[in-house]
Design a protein around this motif. Structure first.
Motif: not given
Ligand code: XMP
Length: 467
Positions: A44-46, A67-68, A331-333, A353-354
């Motif tokens: 994930x872009x976090x 890359x966040x 599928x994000x989250x 997405x993890x």
């Protein structure tokens, strides 16, 4: 009113299988219209999940990291470049230093760029020497000049620009050297080939790479400075741009997407997040090369509590797939374990997405610290109060910090290398596919069926050692 389901509401129905071994199940997939991956996992872009170190770990395993964007543009470009440089047989643009620099300066550049040696060139890029770990081994005086300790050009083994890889390996082997600088006809530096890259590359057979053999990497952009960031990130080598907006079914996201699609013909643009077929359709119409689906399922999200808005994630994915057709769904989250990963893919996602599962690993940004005797790292939602306070301290024009946060900040137990987590996801996914009798993700989409479970079914699904 429609009915919506999430991962814990269903199970994949086991079916006949003739697959001799799970290892024969392919996880190859599409991240976006033109980008293929060897495993369907995206980090994930976090800001507590993906910078270059995580992106490298993801690409090594066959996935991709995003890359966040919560850093100055120049730094985000550098993070992208680090990934692109990480495991590259030919480093086209090696880092160099002037011979009048001090040892201290050289060591600092080497530390920052995580390299073990540095080439010495003049202002016109003529190769003058190399400073390797062997040259600096016993040197204590940081004020020494590079020119006095480097291995000078006359003693350097080099090869001509355009040398074949086979020949380059022979030269590295014959001379027992670690680094082989390439020079053009006039002696100017034209590249670098390192022995350690060869070793690493041969160990990473499943890595996700671009057509030049460099790791794949994506980079996130927001609406405010999206156009400028996009331009620079593409220059830095980003393979895909991800428009990172909590409510992606929005005019501003669609306008930015259209604008980027006009400008960048060779870079895939991923848009999101949405949770309805209409959202997916509108983003695809605007040119999205993949659509990120998920409003509020994430482990650090409080959107559903604060705003009362969202869509149970399994239904969101299934409905998205119906209209997305060949455009990949991310599928994000909300992926808590490999079973959820299998259900998300079975439902029609091309990748997952993890965030939370990869937070707290060695490769996630930040150091671990000890709390109550346990090693922990921070994991926080991008819309959490902590994250917006940090952003305000860097950029006064970032969003208001007095808004009700739609994310939480928490600590997660230190988990060691991301590779372990990715490995467990891969094993579980292959197992889920084998229960559905599917050898590949496309077949999984066709064959997988879900059964909705009751509360008792849900209890039965959990291990109960002491019942
Ligand atoms: P997991 O469950 O893998 O989810 O940790 C990661 C995804 O969560 C989303 N995200 C947020 N959603 N408020 C939200 O409502 C937030 O503060 C927040 N931060 C991250 C995001 O889509 C990420 O990929």
């Amino acid at each position: 009113m429609i009915e919506g389901f999430t991962f814990d509401d269903v199970l994949i129905i086991p079916k006949y299988s003739d697959i001799p071994s799970r290892k024969l199940i392919s996880l190859k997939t599409k991240f976006s219209r033109r980008i293929e991956l060897n495993i369907p996992i995206v980090s994930a872009n976090m800001d507590t999940v993906t910078e270059s170190e995580m992106a490298i770990a993801m690409a090594v395993e066959g996935g991709i990291g995003i890359i966040h964007r919560f850093m100055p543009i120049e730094r985000q470009m550098e993070e992208v470049r680090r990934v692109k440089r990480a495991e590259n047989i030919l480093i086209a643009d090696p880092i160099t230093i002037f011979k009048d620099a001090t040892l201290g300066e050289a060591l600092e550049v080497m530390r920052k760029n995580r390299i073990t040696g540095i080439l010495v060139c003049d202002a016109k890029n003529y190769l003058e020497g190399i400073l390797t770990s062997r040259d600096v081994r016993f040197k204590k005086d940081l004020d020494l000049k590079v020119k006095n300790i480097m291995t000078a050009r006359a003693r350097l083994v080099t090869a001509k620009k355009g040398v074949s890889l086979k020949r380059a390996v022979q030269i590295l082997d014959e001379h027992k050297i670690e680094k082989l600088p390439l020079v053009d006809k006039r002696g100017r530096l034209a590249g670098l080939i390192t022995a350690s890259d060869f070793k690493k590359i041969s160990q990473h057979q499943n890595a996700a790479k671009d057509k030049n053999g460099r790791f794949l990497v994506g980079a996130a952009i927001g609406v405010k400075d999206g156009a400028e960031r996009a331009e620079k990130l593409v220059k830095a080598g980003a393979d895909a741009l991800i428009i990172d907006i909590a409510h992606g079914h929005h005019k501003s996201a669609i306008d930015l997407l259209k604008n980027l699609k006009r400008k960048f013909k060779k870079t895939d643009i991923i848009a999101g997040n949405v949770a309805t077929p209409q959202g997916v359709t509108d983003l695809i119409k605007a040119g999205a090369d993949a659509v990120k689906v998920g409003i509020g399922p994430g482990a650090a999200c409080s959107t559903r509590i604060v705003a009362g808005a969202g869509m149970p994630q399994l239904t969101a994915i299934m409905e998205a797939k119906k209209v997305a057709k060949d455009i990949p769904i991310i599928a994000d989250g909300g992926i808590k374990n490999s079973g959820d990963a299998a259900k998300a893919i079975a439902a029609g996602a091309s990748t997952i997405m993890v965030g939370n599962l990869l937070a707290g690993t060695k490769e996630s940004p930040g150091e671990y610290f000890i709390e109550n005797g346990a090693a922990v790292k921070i994991y926080r939602g991008l819309a959490s109060r902590d994250a917006s306070l940090d952003r305000q301290s860097v950029d006064k024009n970032s969003e208001r910090q007095d808004r009700e946060p739609e994310g939480i900040s928490t600590k997660v137990v230190y988990k060691g290398e991301a590779k372990k987590i990715i490995g467990a996801l891969i094993d579980g996914l292959q197992s889920g596919m084998s229960y559905a009798g599917a050898r590949a993700i496309k077949e999984f989409w066709q064959k997988a069926e879900f059964v909705k479970i009751t509360e008792n079914g849900s209890k039965e699904s959990l291990p109960r050692p002491n019942q």
